[in-house]
Scaffold this motif. Structure first.
Motif, PDB file in Angstrom:
ATOM      1  N   PHE A 573       1.093  -1.458  -0.013  1.00  0.00           N
ATOM      2  CA  PHE A 573       0.507  -0.204   0.245  1.00  0.00           C
ATOM      3  C   PHE A 573       1.143   1.107  -0.068  1.00  0.00           C
ATOM      4  O   PHE A 573       0.506   2.201   0.048  1.00  0.00           O
ATOM      5  N   VAL A 574       2.394   1.191   0.237  1.00  0.00           N
ATOM      6  CA  VAL A 574       3.079   2.196   0.233  1.00  0.00           C
ATOM      7  C   VAL A 574       3.450   3.049  -1.151  1.00  0.00           C
ATOM      8  O   VAL A 574       4.109   1.701  -2.093  1.00  0.00           O
ATOM      9  N   GLU A 575       2.892   3.776  -1.933  1.00  0.00           N
ATOM     10  CA  GLU A 575       3.535   4.446  -3.297  1.00  0.00           C
ATOM     11  C   GLU A 575       4.931   4.915  -2.919  1.00  0.00           C
ATOM     12  O   GLU A 575       5.824   4.813  -3.720  1.00  0.00           O
ATOM     13  N   ASN A 576       5.176   5.253  -1.627  1.00  0.00           N
ATOM     14  CA  ASN A 576       6.373   6.466  -1.267  1.00  0.00           C
ATOM     15  C   ASN A 576       6.102   7.573  -0.079  1.00  0.00           C
ATOM     16  O   ASN A 576       5.799   7.008   0.643  1.00  0.00           O
ATOM     17  N   ILE A 577       7.128   7.171   0.667  1.00  0.00           N
ATOM     18  CA  ILE A 577       7.291   7.174   1.766  1.00  0.00           C
ATOM     19  C   ILE A 577       8.604   8.407   2.053  1.00  0.00           C
ATOM     20  O   ILE A 577      10.024   7.853   1.899  1.00  0.00           O
ATOM     21  N   CYS A 578       8.574   9.213   3.108  1.00  0.00           N
ATOM     22  CA  CYS A 578      10.014   9.807   3.468  1.00  0.00           C
ATOM     23  C   CYS A 578       9.841   9.716   5.372  1.00  0.00           C
ATOM     24  O   CYS A 578       8.783   9.926   5.796  1.00  0.00           O
ATOM     25  N   VAL A 579      10.755   8.910   5.569  1.00  0.00           N
ATOM     26  CA  VAL A 579      11.360   8.689   6.678  1.00  0.00           C
ATOM     27  C   VAL A 579      12.099  10.241   7.447  1.00  0.00           C
ATOM     28  O   VAL A 579      13.200  11.010   6.642  1.00  0.00           O
ATOM     29  N   PHE A 580      11.662  11.124   8.816  1.00  0.00           N
ATOM     30  CA  PHE A 580      12.551  11.666   9.554  1.00  0.00           C
ATOM     31  C   PHE A 580      12.986  11.860  10.962  1.00  0.00           C
ATOM     32  O   PHE A 580      11.957  11.074  11.641  1.00  0.00           O
ATOM     33  N   ALA A 581      13.606  12.425  10.945  1.00  0.00           N
ATOM     34  CA  ALA A 581      14.127  11.939  12.454  1.00  0.00           C
ATOM     35  C   ALA A 581      15.020  13.584  12.919  1.00  0.00           C
ATOM     36  O   ALA A 581      15.728  14.302  11.935  1.00  0.00           O
ATOM     37  N   ASN A 582      15.082  13.875  13.860  1.00  0.00           N
ATOM     38  CA  ASN A 582      15.789  14.651  14.653  1.00  0.00           C
ATOM     39  C   ASN A 582      16.517  14.294  15.535  1.00  0.00           C
ATOM     40  O   ASN A 582      16.385  13.576  16.490  1.00  0.00           O
ATOM     41  N   SER A 583      17.343  14.900  15.759  1.00  0.00           N
ATOM     42  CA  SER A 583      18.774  14.526  16.488  1.00  0.00           C
ATOM     43  C   SER A 583      17.979  15.629  18.160  1.00  0.00           C
ATOM     44  O   SER A 583      18.819  14.389  19.223  1.00  0.00           O
ATOM     45  N   SER A 584      16.949  16.099  18.247  1.00  0.00           N
ATOM     46  CA  SER A 584      16.393  16.113  19.343  1.00  0.00           C
ATOM     47  C   SER A 584      15.668  15.499  19.900  1.00  0.00           C
ATOM     48  O   SER A 584      14.969  15.135  20.929  1.00  0.00           O
ATOM     49  N   LYS A 585      14.995  14.093  19.321  1.00  0.00           N
ATOM     50  CA  LYS A 585      14.211  12.904  19.492  1.00  0.00           C
ATOM     51  C   LYS A 585      14.282  11.844  20.058  1.00  0.00           C
ATOM     52  O   LYS A 585      15.237  11.531  19.329  1.00  0.00           O
ATOM     53  N   GLY A 586      14.082  11.051  20.550  1.00  0.00           N
ATOM     54  CA  GLY A 586      13.698   9.758  20.707  1.00  0.00           C
ATOM     55  C   GLY A 586      13.334   7.989  19.380  1.00  0.00           C
ATOM     56  O   GLY A 586      13.605   7.050  19.604  1.00  0.00           O
ATOM     57  N   SER A 587      12.880   9.188  18.301  1.00  0.00           N
ATOM     58  CA  SER A 587      11.952   8.388  17.657  1.00  0.00           C
ATOM     59  C   SER A 587      12.075   8.962  16.250  1.00  0.00           C
ATOM     60  O   SER A 587      12.264  10.436  16.003  1.00  0.00           O
ATOM     61  N   THR A 588      11.139   8.189  15.097  1.00  0.00           N
ATOM     62  CA  THR A 588      11.610   8.636  13.598  1.00  0.00           C
ATOM     63  C   THR A 588       9.647   8.817  13.717  1.00  0.00           C
ATOM     64  O   THR A 588       9.271   8.305  13.909  1.00  0.00           O
ATOM     65  N   LEU A 653      -2.341  12.696   0.089  1.00  0.00           N
ATOM     66  CA  LEU A 653      -2.744  12.121  -1.486  1.00  0.00           C
ATOM     67  C   LEU A 653      -1.609  12.219  -2.371  1.00  0.00           C
ATOM     68  O   LEU A 653      -1.977  12.645  -3.739  1.00  0.00           O
ATOM     69  N   GLU A 654      -0.918  13.957  -1.969  1.00  0.00           N
ATOM     70  CA  GLU A 654      -0.224  14.303  -3.193  1.00  0.00           C
ATOM     71  C   GLU A 654       0.804  13.728  -3.538  1.00  0.00           C
ATOM     72  O   GLU A 654       2.045  12.847  -2.835  1.00  0.00           O
ATOM     73  N   GLN A 655       0.893  13.723  -4.191  1.00  0.00           N
ATOM     74  CA  GLN A 655       2.101  12.733  -5.771  1.00  0.00           C
ATOM     75  C   GLN A 655       2.694  13.320  -5.778  1.00  0.00           C
ATOM     76  O   GLN A 655       2.995  14.522  -6.016  1.00  0.00           O
ATOM     77  N   TRP A 656       3.918  11.904  -5.196  1.00  0.00           N
ATOM     78  CA  TRP A 656       5.053  12.650  -5.084  1.00  0.00           C
ATOM     79  C   TRP A 656       6.209  13.732  -6.627  1.00  0.00           C
ATOM     80  O   TRP A 656       6.275  12.020  -7.480  1.00  0.00           O
ATOM     81  N   THR A 657       5.809  14.012  -7.264  1.00  0.00           N
ATOM     82  CA  THR A 657       6.672  13.713  -8.522  1.00  0.00           C
ATOM     83  C   THR A 657       7.548  14.734  -9.356  1.00  0.00           C
ATOM     84  O   THR A 657       7.555  16.130  -8.289  1.00  0.00           O
ATOM     85  N   PRO A 658       8.314  14.720 -10.087  1.00  0.00           N
ATOM     86  CA  PRO A 658       9.672  16.163 -10.365  1.00  0.00           C
ATOM     87  C   PRO A 658       9.301  16.962 -11.031  1.00  0.00           C
ATOM     88  O   PRO A 658       9.334  18.074 -10.391  1.00  0.00           O
ATOM     89  N   ASP A 659       7.484  17.244 -11.450  1.00  0.00           N
ATOM     90  CA  ASP A 659       6.794  18.277 -11.622  1.00  0.00           C
ATOM     91  C   ASP A 659       6.517  19.191 -10.321  1.00  0.00           C
ATOM     92  O   ASP A 659       6.849  20.627 -10.139  1.00  0.00           O
TER      93      ASP A 659
END
Length: 690
Positions: A573-588, A653-659
């Motif tokens: 079910f994953v079309e695309n994914i971006c994982v975020f991390a912050n050095s002041s936090k303990g999780s992603t 639902l925003e599609q990640w395209t080069p455009d």
């Protein structure tokens, strides 16, 4: 498995069986390609014997050589455009195309057209050493125009069609180009940007088959506009001397889409790219009988180097686009078959995201045919490699399960080459099973002319990127901060450093960037890639991390964002994914672009109404919890630790395209741009888990 005749001819080796060693570590610490007998290949100048004997030291010389050898043989093909229908919805225009058969141009014709293009561009006052801008989609005219300019010692500066307006203006102005090549489709956009590009004096427009150059009323009156076909017909009495390019001349100034700031221009010489051409020829069994479907951007070095290689090898190139490649393509008119079905390619270049989408598209179609067929299909995919050792089993599985799927890509595909981003082992395995193809994964960058490592043809393993290709020297160096060391056991790990004739001249007008990334060490001029590699017992490399993707959480744990994303995006079910991390936090945390159809199937068990909108589905707390459960199980199954698996998730639902600017032309995510786009969403997720 014996090496192909062409590889032996190009390198001068005549013995047969491949050694189990893919690369050899020399006494000076550099890894280089292993010969069939297990010894190290001697480092060539980057020009194979066959090219040296023919005097081929530049890209246009390679085309000239092939034209003399292959003459009337089909070289490139373009599909006939019969009809175009345009509709408008929510302020956006949508196009559907009725397409016919492919029409061909021979090697001799392409050479003659390139010569004419070179004369035509010289007649516009462009001098040797000048730069022109190439801002157009991949097509035969792009290739011809580039070769024509190179013959006159004119540098071709390439801009992705998906760059932002700011990036395009930056590239045009930084190169000081007076001439811009563009297309019917892109002319309105170029025209809009011209007031910010005062140095541009001439536009050369590659025509549409139905509309010609299109609407020119907004083109400034003081600017010269020339249809491309008119450029190929200079005055008969015009005398233009040849430019006589040299191997060390900058042939291509390739602007990368980049993940931050303005695009950077990478200066690639003729010798750089020819080195990549030779490496491709040795790695891949391709010849005059092959048909190649070209749909990736020629402004990407992997595609450009591949097409020059194919022309050198006498193969045929059929042009396509991601929007018309398949029969389900968004620009394909009902009743029209996709390009792949018509072209019947034997070889293709691709990138991981395209392969993931192919798999998910196939799975969705199979699911619609019922539980029993879907179960049988999935079991056949999972076990095909193991069952193939039983006589006739592979043939039977293909006949019963896979031939209909293969037909979507023409039914004759035998080899795929994949680069641009890490390919998950699971995707690799599924593609090989479904299409019965050799899938060779490589690793490289624009800075190394798309020439660093590649899988050998006889290597059936998955999960690695092969060994250094011909003429490339590669080594690992310690990266203390990430705790990657060349002394690690059982496999050395560290930052990948590349040397050899494929390493580019540098970044255009960026001395500080050059000083930071191109260094003289270990007796060589080296490019520090920023990628972290691990070399196995056969000398093949696996890219396991990237310095920019490694984030230290507040408790000291390191998280590899790219590694987590490559494994989690294989969820159906994953079309695309971006994982975020912050050095002041303990999780992603993560933002996911889901496939609504696949997501609905997942959520049917928790009582979601079938008529509920996609927006409501993505906002439902129950859906998010179910997604998190699946991410957690899938991540653990694929070896992710608990810090790499997101503690919270948002669905978009925003599609990640080069455009949209959220992914590059090679479909790699642009982390900074996505972070800015979803800033509030990321802050909200962290507020929930703090």
């Amino acid at each position: 498995m014996a090496q192909p005749t062409w590889a032996l001819f190009m390198t001068g080796f005549t013995s047969a069986e491949m050694s189990p060693m893919r690369s050899i570590r020399r006494e000076d610490g550099w890894f280089v390609k292993a010969m069939p007998d297990g010894q190290a290949y001697p480092l060539d100048s980057g020009l194979a014997p066959i090219f040296r004997e023919a005097g081929v030291t530049t890209l246009p010389a390679a085309l000239k050589y092939s034209a003399s050898k292959y003459g009337s043989k089909p070289c490139v093909a373009t599909r006939k455009l019969i009809k175009r229908e345009t509709t408008e919805k929510n302020g956006k225009k949508f196009e559907k195309l009725q397409l016919g058969e492919y029409t061909w141009q021979s090697y001799s014709q392409i050479q003659d057209m390139a010569l004419a293009a070179g004369i035509g561009i010289k007649a516009q006052g462009v001098a040797p050493g000048d730069r022109i801008i190439m801002f157009a989609e991949s097509r035969a005219d792009w290739f011809v125009a580039a070769m024509g300019c190179l013959q006159q010692r004119i540098t071709v500066a390439t801009l992705y069609t998906t760059l932002s307006d700011t990036g395009i203006v930056h590239g045009i102005n930084e190169t000081e180009a007076a001439v811009v090549f563009t297309s019917y489709e892109l002319l309105p956009r170029v025209t809009k940007l011209l007031p910010e590009c005062p140095g541009v004096k001439t536009l050369i427009v590659m025509e549409d088959q139905l509309e010609g150059v299109g609407d020119t009323k907004n083109v400034p009156k003081d600017l010269t506009l020339i249809p491309f076909m008119e450029l190929l017909q200079p005055p008969e009495n015009l005398i233009v001397s040849a430019g006589n390019p040299e191997p060390e001349d900058v042939a291509i100034l390739m602007y990368t889409s980049g993940s931050t700031g303005n695009p950077k221009g990478v200066e690639l010489t003729h010798k750089n790219i020819l080195t990549s051409v030779i490496g491709f020829s040795v790695q891949t069994d391709v010849g005059p009988d092959d048909r190649y479907l070209a749909f990736l951007p020629l402004a990407h070095i992997m595609e450009l180097a591949t097409e020059v290689s194919l022309v050198s090898l006498g193969a045929s190139i059929l042009y396509s686009s991601p929007l018309t490649m398949s029969s389900a393509g968004p620009k394909i008119m009902k009743g029209t078959e996709g390009d792949a079905k018509v072209a019947r390619p034997t070889i293709m270049n691709t990138v991981p995201l395209v392969l993931d989408r192919i798999i998910k598209g196939i799975s969705a179609k199979v699911d619609k045919q019922g539980w029993l067929k879907a179960t049988l299909f999935n079991k056949a995919v999972k076990n095909k490699a193991r069952l193939s050792s039983i006589p006739f089993t592979s043939f039977i599985l293909d006949r019963m399960m896979f031939n209909q799927v293969k037909a979507e890509l023409g039914g004759q595909l035998r080899r795929m080459l994949c680069g641009g981003a890490p390919l998950s082992p699971e995707t690799h395995k599924i593609i090989k099973a479904i299409f019965g193809v050799t899938l060779q994964v490589g690793y490289a960058s624009t800075e190394t002319s798309s020439s660093t490592t590649g899988m050998d043809m006889d290597d059936d393993r998955i999960g690695h990127c092969g060994a250094p290709i011909l003429s490339v020297m590669m080594r690992l160096i310690d990266w203390e901060e990430g705790n990657y060391k060349i002394t690690d056991t059982p496999r050395p790990r560290g930052e990948v450093v590349v040397a050899g004739p494929s390493v580019c001249k540098g970044y255009f007008k960026l001395p500080q960037e050059n000083e930071a990334n191109f260094v003289d060490e270990f007796g060589q001029r080296c490019f520090r890639t920023g990628d972290i590699g691990e070399i196995d017992e056969t000398g093949a490399i696996r890219i396991i991390d990237r310095k920019k993707d490694l984030v230290k959480l507040k408790h000291g744990e390191y998280v590899s964002l790219g590694n987590a994303e490559s494994k989690l995006k294989t969820l159906p079910f994953v079309e695309n994914i971006c994982v975020f991390a912050n050095s002041s936090k303990g999780s992603t945390v993560a933002v996911i672009v889901p496939s609504p159809e696949r997501l609905r199937k997942l959520t049917s068990e928790i009582g979601i109404r079938e008529d509920d909108s996609d927006e409501n589905l993505c906002a439902d707390a129950r859906v998010k919890e179910l997604v998190l459960q699946n991410l957690n199980a899938h991540g653990k199954k694929h070896g992710l630790n608990r810090w790499e698996i997101p503690a919270d998730v948002s669905l978009s639902l925003e599609q990640w395209t080069p455009d949209s600017g959220l992914v590059t032309a090679a479909l790699k995510i642009r982390r900074k741009q996505i972070g800015n786009f979803y800033q509030n969403m990321v802050l909200e997720m962290y507020s929930r888990i703090d």
